[in-house]
Enzyme design. Structure first.
Site, short mmCIF file in Angstrom:
data_model
loop_
_atom_site.label_atom_id
_atom_site.label_comp_id
_atom_site.label_asym_id
_atom_site.label_seq_id
_atom_site.Cartn_x
_atom_site.Cartn_y
_atom_site.Cartn_z
N ARG A 115 0.83 -1.22 0.00
CA ARG A 115 0.00 0.00 0.00
C ARG A 115 0.86 1.26 0.00
O ARG A 115 0.52 2.27 -0.63
CB ARG A 115 -0.94 -0.02 1.22
CG ARG A 115 -1.91 1.16 1.31
CD ARG A 115 -2.82 0.99 2.53
NE ARG A 115 -3.59 2.19 2.83
CZ ARG A 115 -4.83 2.42 2.39
NH1 ARG A 115 -5.42 1.54 1.62
NH2 ARG A 115 -5.46 3.53 2.74
N VAL A 145 -6.41 7.31 -2.19
CA VAL A 145 -6.35 5.89 -1.84
C VAL A 145 -7.31 5.73 -0.68
O VAL A 145 -7.09 6.28 0.41
CB VAL A 145 -4.92 5.47 -1.45
CG1 VAL A 145 -4.91 4.00 -1.01
CG2 VAL A 145 -3.97 5.67 -2.62
N SER A 146 -8.40 5.03 -0.90
CA SER A 146 -9.47 4.95 0.09
C SER A 146 -9.00 4.26 1.36
O SER A 146 -7.99 3.55 1.38
CB SER A 146 -10.66 4.20 -0.49
OG SER A 146 -11.19 4.87 -1.61
N ALA A 147 -9.76 4.48 2.43
CA ALA A 147 -9.45 3.82 3.70
C ALA A 147 -9.42 2.31 3.51
O ALA A 147 -10.23 1.74 2.78
CB ALA A 147 -10.50 4.21 4.74
#
Length: 413
Positions: A45, A79-81
């Site tokens: 990530r 970048v989403s949770a």
């Protein structure tokens, strides 16, 4: 230490931090399948967020990381949770060999999807913004996923050029409606997961085909940056000045009053309050109340208050309101006498503020009596040309551009 460090100690910390995130997602029920767990433990990530982002932010459960803003500071891409990325993949029921369309690119989520579908699967990630697709393409190449993900620049509301149907579709931007092209691109037994906006309140809903319409199979509370392009649905925003020239904003998805000039100088009026008698515990979620208000309260809107306004300093309120003519009310709370929780109510500005506040508290009481202790509502989407028939009771029907959405609260057993 940030993700740019390349020492063995830094790599070990990255691995342990990533594993801690995955362990938390499993414990919270956001990851349920071995394939999704493996994907989250594998994909880096930290390689998909801006350089210098601290590891505790990168691998937080519930923090998104903004990757693009416009000249006014509006968030265009992120970048989403991690929790909602995991939850959406699980909601979709993605498995090996599937073809998956991601609407809204960033790179990281597409890499997760590539891991879950495996070498025999097919992942397409589409975005309208050339900067975003270029960035996603670059990051996927740098992390070795470029041969497993096809990135396409296009306005997805019109479909994806050169592609047929998909087993699963994940919409990773906030959408006001479900475009016909998305339904047409969905396999007969397919699932689409979409963060759908309903009068300003968003739920990430998994829909499966059910004859001539779509029926929900699961929902999750989450927010996303809004869809751009021809499928965008801008809010109508009205800014009300206070005595000091600061503003309280009212944001309408639909149903904005025809003449909001009636609210001029309304913030200079004395406030009134109406309390509902409905109480909630300190750790109790009442997110379904927000959806109930959005569904059943005419004149519903969202609120935002500039720093320095009286409202901003008050703190005991939530960003949901209602307009009635020359007055408006907003969702407020006060501590219960025994301090075990809070009583919900409405505070209001304007000559008829008590009427606006009463309209809101009546819906709080209706939710408390008819929906609060029952399962969460289900959703159905009816494309143009289909119809759910008459709706009654605790079923709300919301008109959309390409169809109609119904929200159904279960009846008492």
């Amino acid at each position: 230490m940030t993700h740019t460090a390349d020492s063995s100690d830094a790599l070990a910390r990255i691995t342990s931090t990533r594993d801690a995130l995955v362990d938390r997602l499993i414990a919270d029920g956001m990851i349920a399948s071995p394939a999704v767990e493996a994907a989250f433990r594998t994909v880096p990530r930290h390689a998909f967020v801006p350089a210098g982002t601290p590891l505790d932010v990168v691998y937080a459960v519930d923090q998104s990381v903004i990757t693009k803003t416009d000249e006014n500071g509006v968030h265009l891409s992120s970048v989403s949770a991690a929790y909602i990325q995991a939850r959406m993949i699980e909601q979709a029921g993605i498995g090996p060999g599937m073809s998956v369309l991601e609407i809204g690119s960033g790179g990281y989520n597409a890499a997760l999807l590539a891991e879950v579908v495996g070498e025999d699967g097919h992942v397409v990630s589409v975005d309208i913004d050339a900067d975003i697709t270029h960035r996603a393409t670059t990051l996927l190449r740098e992390t070795g996923y470029d041969r497993r993900v096809l990135v396409v620049q296009a306005d997805a509301v019109h479909g994806v050029p050169g592609e047929d149907v998909f087993d699963r579709i994940l919409v990773t931007v906030g959408a006001w409606d479900i475009a016909p092209a998305w339904i047409n691109s969905l396999a007969p037994d397919g699932v689409i997961v979409v963060p759908l906006r309903m009068n300003g309140v968003t739920r990430t809903i998994a829909f499966r085909r059910d004859g001539d319409h779509l029926t929900s199979t699961s929902t999750e509370v989450a927010g996303f940056v809004p869809l751009q392009g021809d499928g965008a649905r801008p809010e109508r925003i009205f800014r009300l000045p206070d005595r000091l020239g600061r503003f309280v904003s009212l944001r309408f998805d639909v149903g904005a009053p025809a003449d909001l000039r009636q609210l001029d100088r309304v913030l200079n009026a004395e406030r009134t309050a109406v309390w509902s008698g409905v109480t909630v515990g300190h750790s109790e979620s009442f997110a379904d109340l927000h959806l109930w208000l959005a569904a059943f309260l005419p004149g519903f809107c969202l609120l935002a208050a500039d720093d320095g306004t009286e409202l901003a300093g008050e703190r005991r309120w939530f960003p949901f309101g209602v307009v009635r003519g020359d007055s408006f009310a907003y969702l407020a709370w006060r501590p219960t006498d025994d301090e075990s929780g809070a009583e919900l109510g409405a505070r209001a500005f304007g000559a008829h503020g008590r009427d606006a506040a009463a309209a809101m508290t009546e819906q709080m009481q209706a939710w408390d009596q008819r929906a609060r202790r029952r399962p969460s509502p289900t959703f159905a989407y009816w494309p143009a040309g289909t119809s759910p028939g008459p709706t009654a009771g605790d079923i709300a029907a919301l008109a959309k551009t390409y169809g109609q959405l119904t929200i159904s609260w279960p009846a008492a057993s």
